[in-house]
Design an enzyme around this catalytic site. Structure first.
Site, PDB file in Angstrom:
ATOM      1  N   GLN A 100       9.643  35.413  -9.179  1.00  0.00           N
ATOM      2  CA  GLN A 100      10.212  34.425  -7.950  1.00  0.00           C
ATOM      3  C   GLN A 100       9.257  33.715  -7.987  1.00  0.00           C
ATOM      4  OE1 GLN A 100      13.976  36.087  -6.276  1.00  0.00           O
ATOM      5  NE2 GLN A 100      12.376  38.339  -6.420  1.00  0.00           N
ATOM      6  N   ASN A 101       8.065  34.217  -7.762  1.00  0.00           N
ATOM      7  CA  ASN A 101       6.805  33.271  -7.176  1.00  0.00           C
ATOM      8  C   ASN A 101       6.714  32.515  -8.204  1.00  0.00           C
ATOM      9  OD1 ASN A 101       6.867  35.723  -5.420  1.00  0.00           O
ATOM     10  ND2 ASN A 101       5.514  36.513  -6.806  1.00  0.00           N
ATOM     11  N   HIS A 118      11.161  30.515 -10.652  1.00  0.00           N
ATOM     12  CA  HIS A 118      11.168  29.150 -10.099  1.00  0.00           C
ATOM     13  C   HIS A 118       9.943  28.376 -10.644  1.00  0.00           C
ATOM     14  CE1 HIS A 118      13.491  31.811  -7.391  1.00  0.00           C
ATOM     15  NE2 HIS A 118      14.556  31.535  -8.037  1.00  0.00           N
ATOM     16  N   CYS A 126       7.570  14.803 -13.844  1.00  0.00           N
ATOM     17  CA  CYS A 126       8.338  13.677 -12.294  1.00  0.00           C
ATOM     18  C   CYS A 126       9.457  13.755 -12.720  1.00  0.00           C
ATOM     19  CB  CYS A 126       7.910  12.029 -14.000  1.00  0.00           C
ATOM     20  SG  CYS A 126       8.326  10.126 -12.985  1.00  0.00           S
ATOM     21  N   SER A 218      10.632  42.012  -3.477  1.00  0.00           N
ATOM     22  CA  SER A 218      11.401  41.809  -3.428  1.00  0.00           C
ATOM     23  C   SER A 218      12.548  41.736  -2.592  1.00  0.00           C
ATOM     24  CB  SER A 218      11.640  40.773  -4.427  1.00  0.00           C
ATOM     25  OG  SER A 218      12.511  39.931  -4.653  1.00  0.00           O
ATOM     26  N   SER A 219      13.013  40.943  -1.347  1.00  0.00           N
ATOM     27  CA  SER A 219      14.442  41.199  -1.198  1.00  0.00           C
ATOM     28  C   SER A 219      15.780  41.296  -1.723  1.00  0.00           C
ATOM     29  CB  SER A 219      14.458  40.438   0.628  1.00  0.00           C
ATOM     30  OG  SER A 219      14.154  39.213   0.240  1.00  0.00           O
ATOM     31  N   ASN A 243       9.441  47.663  -1.997  1.00  0.00           N
ATOM     32  CA  ASN A 243       9.589  46.649  -0.701  1.00  0.00           C
ATOM     33  C   ASN A 243      10.215  46.914   0.795  1.00  0.00           C
ATOM     34  OD1 ASN A 243      10.911  43.738  -0.412  1.00  0.00           O
ATOM     35  ND2 ASN A 243      12.098  44.643   0.357  1.00  0.00           N
TER      36      ASN A 243
END
Length: 269
Positions: A100-101, A118, A126, A218-219, A243
């Site tokens: 997710q980083n 992500h 653009c 990660s939460s 975590n």
């Protein structure tokens, strides 16, 4: 059995581990995370897609903060957690890492089978013509247009920006796309924006092949990552997590190790 021993047994006992990582994996590299041990926001919620695309003022504020923050973000290096997960891949135990980083530190540490769920902050895209350019080139153009801002200093904030408070962003000159004059956006998924379908499909295919899931740092409060843990649990695949603090999937986990990621995974090194 101590949690560290359970984690070692979990990894040694599975041959096709699906790894999912989050911000906690990169905090020891100096990148702050967004949430506390209860999974609550530590700071104001980050930029949304709707705000960025709908307001020139929002884009000025975002890019001014990012101009200052990128100087340090662009120099971050992998820590022992990234190195341990690269070693896990090298051992043949993990053939897929979903992060997710947006910092590309897994790749810098040597991991190859990585999907950036992500996106990646080292590129700019653009929204008009889809042209992609290196962030370093965009940084140079922003600096040329805003030399006074380039001299500012501020504390690091998550995802490459900086905590610039009390500034008037109205004069900040945001460069347009050099090809079509359109709006340039970091090549990442903002809150309120959908994850590209091909990334989700690749993750689902890897999850089908996996025999276990390991969550690192990660939460899982964001649905885009939590859904894969949920799918694994439905399929009867064991899920373990490293975590500090609460996760959205606590009731789905076989166990959780509440230690810093690098410390918990150090046995892999």
């Amino acid at each position: 059995m101590p949690d560290s021993a359970r984690l070692q047994d979990f990894i040694h006992g599975h041959d096709r581990i699906f790894v999912l990582t989050g911000a906690g994996c990169s905090t020891n590299s100096g990148i702050p995370d967004y949430r506390d041990a209860e999974g609550q926001w530590k700071r104001a919620q980050p930029m949304t897609f709707q705000a960025f695309t709908g307001s020139h003022a929002a884009r000025q504020r975002y890019w001014a903060r990012s101009l200052v923050g990128w100087r340090s973000f662009g120099r971050v290096r992998p820590n022992t957690a990234h190195q341990a997960l690269a070693r896990l891949e090298g051992s043949g135990k993990s053939g897929f890492l979903l992060t997710q980083n947006v910092d590309r530190l897994h790749q810098a540490a040597g991991s190859r089978a990585v999907v950036d769920l992500h996106g990646r902050l080292d590129r700019v895209r653009c929204l008009g013509c889809e042209r992609v350019m290196p962030r370093e080139d965009f940084q140079a153009e922003m600096t040329r247009r805003n030399p006074g801002w380039a001299a500012l200093d501020a504390a690091r904030a998550p995802d490459g920006d900086a905590d610039l408070e009390g500034q008037d962003f109205a004069a900040f000159d945001v460069p347009p796309c050099p090809a079509c004059g359109g709006v340039l956006k970091p090549d990442v998924v903002f809150f309120g924006e959908g994850v590209p379908r091909d990334r989700v499909d690749a993750a689902n295919e890897a999850l089908d092949r996996a025999d276990a899931v390991l969550v690192v740092g990660s939460s899982l409060m964001v649905w885009s990552g939590f859904r894969f843990v949920q799918a694994a649990a439905r399929a009867g695949k064991p899920v373990a997590a490293v975590n500090i603090g609460r996760t959205r999937a606590d009731d789905l986990l076989a166990f959780k190790v509440e230690q810093p990621c690098g410390e918990a995974l150090s046995f892999l090194l």
